[in-house]
Every structure is written in C-alpha cells, then in structure tokens.
Enzyme design. Structure first.
Site, PDB file in Angstrom:
ATOM      1  N   GLY A  54       9.848   3.778  18.554  1.00 15.36           N
ATOM      2  CA  GLY A  54       8.945   3.827  17.307  1.00 15.36           C
ATOM      3  C   GLY A  54       7.515   4.436  17.662  1.00 15.36           C
ATOM      4  O   GLY A  54       6.990   5.148  16.989  1.00 15.36           O
ATOM      5  N   ILE A  55       6.901   3.723  18.884  1.00 11.83           N
ATOM      6  CA  ILE A  55       5.924   4.102  19.279  1.00 11.83           C
ATOM      7  C   ILE A  55       5.836   5.531  19.837  1.00 11.83           C
ATOM      8  O   ILE A  55       4.870   6.485  19.697  1.00 11.83           O
ATOM      9  CB  ILE A  55       5.324   3.225  20.625  1.00 11.83           C
ATOM     10  CG1 ILE A  55       5.170   1.929  19.927  1.00 11.83           C
ATOM     11  CG2 ILE A  55       4.027   3.755  21.183  1.00 11.83           C
ATOM     12  CD1 ILE A  55       4.391   1.798  19.079  1.00 11.83           C
TER      13      ILE A  55
ATOM     14  N   PRO B  54      21.401   5.627  34.752  1.00 14.40           N
ATOM     15  CA  PRO B  54      21.546   5.558  33.308  1.00 14.40           C
ATOM     16  C   PRO B  54      21.143   6.674  32.283  1.00 14.40           C
ATOM     17  O   PRO B  54      21.780   6.867  31.113  1.00 14.40           O
ATOM     18  CB  PRO B  54      20.855   4.037  33.088  1.00 14.40           C
ATOM     19  CG  PRO B  54      20.698   3.610  34.431  1.00 14.40           C
ATOM     20  CD  PRO B  54      20.878   4.730  35.538  1.00 14.40           C
TER      21      PRO B  54
ATOM     22  N   GLY C 128       4.784 -16.940   5.019  1.00 17.28           N
ATOM     23  CA  GLY C 128       6.064 -17.673   5.543  1.00 17.28           C
ATOM     24  C   GLY C 128       6.723 -17.930   4.155  1.00 17.28           C
ATOM     25  O   GLY C 128       6.472 -18.007   3.079  1.00 17.28           O
TER      26      GLY C 128
ATOM     27  N   CYS D 188      -1.163 -14.943   2.413  1.00 15.12           N
ATOM     28  CA  CYS D 188      -0.162 -15.110   1.445  1.00 15.12           C
ATOM     29  C   CYS D 188       0.175 -16.563   1.713  1.00 15.12           C
ATOM     30  O   CYS D 188      -0.497 -17.456   1.018  1.00 15.12           O
ATOM     31  CB  CYS D 188       0.984 -14.531   1.857  1.00 15.12           C
ATOM     32  SG  CYS D 188       2.010 -13.973   0.344  1.00 15.12           S
TER      33      CYS D 188
ATOM     34  N   GLY E 197      -0.352 -18.730   3.675  1.00 17.39           N
ATOM     35  CA  GLY E 197      -1.692 -19.329   4.326  1.00 17.39           C
ATOM     36  C   GLY E 197      -2.915 -19.392   3.043  1.00 17.39           C
ATOM     37  O   GLY E 197      -3.699 -20.442   3.341  1.00 17.39           O
ATOM     38  N   MET E 198      -2.839 -18.675   2.287  1.00 20.41           N
ATOM     39  CA  MET E 198      -3.620 -18.918   1.041  1.00 20.41           C
ATOM     40  C   MET E 198      -3.200 -19.905   0.249  1.00 20.41           C
ATOM     41  O   MET E 198      -3.862 -20.862  -0.116  1.00 20.41           O
ATOM     42  CB  MET E 198      -3.703 -17.656   0.268  1.00 20.41           C
ATOM     43  CG  MET E 198      -4.617 -17.705  -0.875  1.00 20.41           C
ATOM     44  SD  MET E 198      -3.416 -17.986  -2.441  1.00 20.41           S
ATOM     45  CE  MET E 198      -4.498 -17.428  -3.826  1.00 20.41           C
TER      46      MET E 198
ATOM     47  N   HIS F  40      -1.343  -9.082   1.867  1.00 24.69           N
ATOM     48  CA  HIS F  40      -1.099  -9.103   3.209  1.00 24.69           C
ATOM     49  C   HIS F  40      -1.910  -8.205   3.799  1.00 24.69           C
ATOM     50  O   HIS F  40      -1.439  -7.002   3.958  1.00 24.69           O
ATOM     51  CB  HIS F  40       0.365  -8.690   3.633  1.00 24.69           C
ATOM     52  CG  HIS F  40       1.393  -9.889   3.635  1.00 24.69           C
ATOM     53  ND1 HIS F  40       1.645 -10.847   4.473  1.00 24.69           N
ATOM     54  CD2 HIS F  40       1.997 -10.065   2.248  1.00 24.69           C
ATOM     55  CE1 HIS F  40       2.574 -11.695   3.856  1.00 24.69           C
ATOM     56  NE2 HIS F  40       2.922 -11.567   2.864  1.00 24.69           N
TER      57      HIS F  40
ATOM     58  N   GLU G 279      -2.709  -7.452   6.583  1.00 25.00           N
ATOM     59  CA  GLU G 279      -2.446  -6.777   8.090  1.00 25.00           C
ATOM     60  C   GLU G 279      -1.720  -5.478   8.074  1.00 25.00           C
ATOM     61  O   GLU G 279      -1.741  -4.821   8.859  1.00 25.00           O
ATOM     62  CB  GLU G 279      -1.594  -7.827   8.771  1.00 25.00           C
ATOM     63  CG  GLU G 279      -0.423  -8.219   8.157  1.00 25.00           C
ATOM     64  CD  GLU G 279      -0.222  -9.265   7.158  1.00 25.00           C
ATOM     65  OE1 GLU G 279      -1.167  -9.686   6.662  1.00 25.00           O
ATOM     66  OE2 GLU G 279       0.728 -10.004   6.931  1.00 25.00           O
TER      67      GLU G 279
HETATM   68  N1  GLN Z   1       6.670 -18.238   0.103  1.00 32.82           N
HETATM   69  C1  GLN Z   1       5.363 -17.754  -0.566  1.00 32.82           C
HETATM   70  C2  GLN Z   1       6.074 -16.837  -1.980  1.00 32.82           C
HETATM   71  O1  GLN Z   1       7.061 -16.484  -1.866  1.00 32.82           O
HETATM   72  C3  GLN Z   1       4.862 -17.052   0.374  1.00 32.82           C
HETATM   73  C4  GLN Z   1       5.252 -15.766   0.845  1.00 32.82           C
HETATM   74  C5  GLN Z   1       4.371 -14.973   1.774  1.00 32.82           C
HETATM   75  O2  GLN Z   1       4.054 -15.591   2.652  1.00 32.82           O
HETATM   76  N2  GLN Z   1       4.984 -13.620   2.279  1.00 32.82           N
HETATM   77  O3  GLN Z   1       5.423 -16.874  -2.635  1.00 32.82           O
END
Ligand code: GLN
Length: 544
Positions: free
Chosen positions: A19-20, A191, A364, A391, A393-394, A520, A522
């Site tokens: 990829g890089i 190889p 997450g 996300c 985290g918010m 996101h 990032e």
């Molecule tokens: N689980 C949360 C949602 O579905 C946050 C998703 C995420 O962090 N990408 O809204």
C-alpha cells in the site's frame, strides 16, 4: 493518450507495505505532473470491509462517499493529499455481484457466463471506470495478498489480459521480500526469485521489482534478482525499512523509480505538479527527523490479546493524525495504548492519566471496556487534561457528563442499555428498522456530511470556517431531548448537521480542550495538511 496502468503485486510475505509502495509511486507521479488514482483490489468475497473485524484485518477506512474500505485506501489518501471514492476499492464480492447482476439482466447475450473471461473483464471495466471518474492518466492497481494464492488469481488474470489488450500501457511492479536469517546473517534473494517465478507462471513478467528488506539491497543482490527474474537491473528498487513511511517516496526518487516508469509508459513530459511537490515531502521528512521534544498522547480503548496482530493497524488513521499534528507543532509524538479495563479494575490507576499531555478515546462498538473509558473521561474532564473523543469517544463523553454533572446515574447509550431511563445517546431512526431486520452491511450512517459550526466556539477558530464536511460511521446519535439541559450545564453543542438537526460536536466550557465529535476527523488528516482538531488537541497538550 491511452490510460496507463501499473499493477502492484506482492510476494513471499504479506504486510510488506504494498500500500505504501503504491501510494509513494502515486505521490511521485503527482509531483511530476500526472493525474493518478489508486485502486485497492481485495480478494475477499466481502462486498466491503465494513463487516471485517478490525483486530484481524486492520482499520476500516471510510471514503467520503460512504464506502467502508481497506486501510490501504487511507494510505492512498494521505499520500495523494485528497479524497478518493468508492471506485478506489474493489473486492471479489463486488465483482461477482456485478457479473451476476449483468447475467440476470441478459447482458451476456445468451452466452455461458464464465469465470474466465467474464470476471477479469469486469475487473478491467471497474479499473477503467476508476480512471474516468478520477480523470486519471495513470491507475495504480494494488492486488492484495501475495502471488501464488488462489484467492487473487482473477485479479492477476485481469492484469494479464489488460496488458495483452493494451501493450505498452500496462506495467507490473512486484514487491517482494529479502530475509536476513539470523543463523546466516546475510540477505537472501531466493524467496524473491521464487515469487517472480510464481508471477511469471501466471503469464506476467514484472518490469520492476521492489526489494523489501531490513537493509538496502546491494549490487550483488540486485544482479541476482535481475538475472533470475529477467528484469533490468536498473529496475530493481531497494526499499529498506525506514523510521517513517513518508521517506519512501524520497527513497524511490533517489533511484529514479518514477522517471523510469514514466519512460517505460511513454508518458509525455510534464512540469507542474498535480499534487504535493517533492520539496514538500523533503521538508516533511526533514521535520520528522528533527523533532525531538516529545508530546505524550494516550489512547484509551478496549484492547484484546491480539496475538500476532499489530494493534496499530486498527487505529492507523488516528495514529497518523496524531503524528501529522505533532510534527506540525515541532513535537515528537509518543503514543501509548491504555487499556480501559484497568480503570474498571482499580480507579487508582486513573492517576496514570496525569502522565499524558492529551487523551483520545477512539471509535468503538459494544459494551466491553466502556465503563473504564467513562471513568477516564471523568478524570480528564475534572483534571483538565486535553481530551478528544472520536465518535464513540464523543458519545461516552456525553454519557459521563449526564451521569456526573446532570446527576443522571443511569444515563447511557441505547447500544449498551436498551432499558436506560436516560438514553442520552439513542439510535438513529433509520437504524432502528435496519437493526430489526438484521441488515448490517453498509447500513450505518456512513461517509461525509456537512456540519455547521458555532462561531463562538474554539473548534470554529481551529477550522477557520463555519461549514465543514467530515466522515461518519455510526448507528447512534446524541439525543436532542437532553440538549438544553446538557448545554446549560456547560457541555456546549458547537457543531450541528442542520439538514437533520444532528449534534456533531460538543465542547466543554472552561476546559483547556475537551471536544467530542460524532465523526472521524482522523480520516481527513494528511501529513501535509494536519487536521485542525488534532492540532488543537496537541497544542493544548503542549501548553497544559
Ligand atoms: N458504536 C457507536 C455507534 O454506532 C459509535 C461508532 C463509532 O465509534 N464509530 O454509534
């Protein structure tokens, strides 16, 4: 001019950095004035990467037009310094789906639909489509996995057929690995010789071989590969391990890699870059080498015993975004993983957070480790440690605030507690129906949406603009029933998607930096254009 195609294949081992390699060649071609695009060809039958486990497969990168892709597409965007689209990600699943759809539409005129040639033809069609959509003169098609796997053989067949159809306009770059076995102590070429042979057995002769190894290739090794692989020795490119991936374009440039590609493909001479200049990359690499004063960033998440898997891969865009912002502020980023579980085991562990300049809680799903993350957020809020919630985290920052400031002890997200009396985070209406139907594929709120910022906010100052566009991947959202109460208590809503009145950004008053974003950021950070929110976080971290 006919469109040119560069296929990138891998040999010997995976995770070689194809990829890089692809992104670096693309960046060089852009610097030399050509319009390029990159396509990742994944052999998986999955339609997209959305249903793949990031702890096994790496981060799910989201394009602005809302497709969940492989992390390599993120590398392409970072090196090309621009957004790509769904056409830059191809899977076996997508190809088969299309072929079957065409068959049902009688598009094959009564013929038997066969794996060969119809599947490779569909792959070729998709690559051409990507070229047209991105107005690319050169398409770099990276074939996932390594040669010799059954999985990617149809992509190799597309490569061969396209070269046959358009000789002179298609070349192959084979990225392979030279081990230095500890017992032998010297670099071995065998190889690579075998992987070239395997590629040749599919009817493809590579024009270039990129030799990945911990050290640079010497002339003797190059000579061997050239002779046994039937490749011009000048086209054997040495690609040793480096401390920063952003050095790779410069390492290639030293070996005139792009110049040789340009010559071989007969591309006309150009002057003006279509993207970043070579000097921009040189300045960046110099900066990376120079920065010495550290900035310590802690990423609080649920961590698994990942076995062989590199955890970094599941958070690659966040890590890169932290690096980009840190370098731009002349700091050396030191990123540490903090397992939120340790705060669940003992709140005394929270003191560890004092050792960081800034804390991030990443995106997450699900309930594991969540209570520990909420404890960490409470701690950084109270101890005025700069915080960026991405996300999830918010959402967790909102829950923490509702529980501890609004005194709603059972406040939660419906994701983890369907019966909560205070669903401060609740499911998006359209998501409810989808979940009821167990329709999980590409059904989240995905891709870039507009967000309007409050002019009085600190995020407005950072972005320097009222209208922004950021990428999403979620099913749940801030519950507007609680908005007035939450704002009154000091957690301000400073970014809103006005179209649907969805809360996108919250910011805490009277804190050096406490920002939660439903999106996101990032995914939008680039080495040559760091993301304002990460810059804001790191700057606050340096000051505090
Ligand atoms: N689980 C949360 C949602 O579905 C946050 C998703 C995420 O962090 N990408 O809204």
């Amino acid at each position: 001019m006919a469109t040119k195609y560069i296929f990138i294949t891998g040999g010997v081992i995976s995770t070689l950095g194809k990829g890089i390699t692809s992104a670096s060649i693309a960046a060089l071609l852009q610097a030399k004035g050509y319009r390029v695009t990159c396509v990742k060809c994944d052999a998986y039958v999955n339609i997209d990467a959305g249903t793949m486990n990031p702890t096994e497969h790496g981060e799910v990168f989201v394009t602005s037009d809302g497709v969940e892709t492989d992390q390599d597409v993120g590398s392409y965007e970072r090196f090309l310094n621009r957004r790509l689209s769904k056409l830059n990600y191809l899977t076996t699943g997508q190809i088969y789906q299309k072929v079957i759809e065409r068959e049902r539409n009688l598009e094959y005129g009564g013929k038997c639909v066969e794996v060969v040639p119809h599947v490779p033809e569909e792959i070729i069609r998709r690559l051409k489509q990507a070229a047209v959509a991105d107005k690319a003169e050169v398409v770099l098609a990276e074939i996932g996995g390594t040669v010799g796997e059954y999985q990617n053989v149809l992509f190799l067949e597309a490569d061969r057929l396209l070269k046959r159809e358009s000789p002179g306009n298609v070349i192959n770059v084979h990225v392979s690995y030279l081990p230095i076995p500890a017992t032998v102590g010297e670099m071995k070429t065998k190889p690579v010789q075998y992987s070239i042979r395997t590629l040749q057995s599919t009817g493809i002769q590579p024009e270039f071989v990129v030799g990945r190894s911990s050290l640079p290739l010497d002339e003797r090794r190059k000579e061997k590969i050239a002779v046994f692989g039937n490749v011009d020795i000048k086209n054997i490119i040495s690609d040793p391990d480096v401390s920063s991936i952003y050095q790779v374009p410069l390492i290639f440039e030293e070996q005139a890699f792009a110049e040789r590609i340009i010559k071989l493909l007969g591309l006309p001479k150009r002057g003006k870059p279509t993207g970043a200049r070579l000097s921009d990359w040189q300045k960046l690499v110099k900066k990376i080498a120079e920065v010495s004063e550290p900035v310590k960033i802690g990423i609080v998440g649920k961590y698994f015993d990942t076995g062989d898997f590199v955890l970094e891969d599941s958070y690659i865009s966040i890590i890169e975004a932290v690096k980009h912002a840190s370098w731009s502020l002349s700091r050396k980023p030191e990123i540490q993983w903090i397992d939120s579980h340790e705060f669940e085991v003992s709140p005394a562990n929270l003191k560890k957070l004092d050792g960081y300049d800034a804390i991030i809680v990443p995106g997450g799903f699900g309930s594991r480790g969540v209570e520990g993350k909420i404890k960490a957020i409470e701690y950084v809020r109270e101890h005025k440690i700069p915080y960026l919630g991405l996300c999830y985290g918010m959402q967790l920052a909102v829950i923490e605030f509702a529980r501890n400031v609004l005194h709603l002890p059972k406040a939660n997200t419906e994701e983890n507690d369907r019966q909560t009396p205070d669903p401060v985070i609740h499911i998006l209406p359209e998501q409810k129906k989808l979940l009821a139907k167990h329709d999980y594929g590409a059904t989240m709120r995905l891709g870039a949406y507009d967000c309007t910022l409050k002019k009085s906010s600190s995020v407005y100052k950072l972005y320097g603009s009222e209208k922004i566009s950021e990428r999403h991947r979620h099913r749940y959202e801030f519950n507007n029933d609680y908005r007035a109460k939450i704002e009154q208590a000091g957690l301000k809503v400073v970014g809103v998607n006005t179209e649907r009145d969805l809360v996108e950004i919250v910011e805490l008053e009277g804190h050096p930096f406490f920002v939660g974003v439903q999106f996101h950021p990032e995914f939008e950070s680039r080495p040559l254009a760091p993301h304002p929110l990460f810059v804001g976080l790191i700057r606050a971290g340096i000051k505090s």
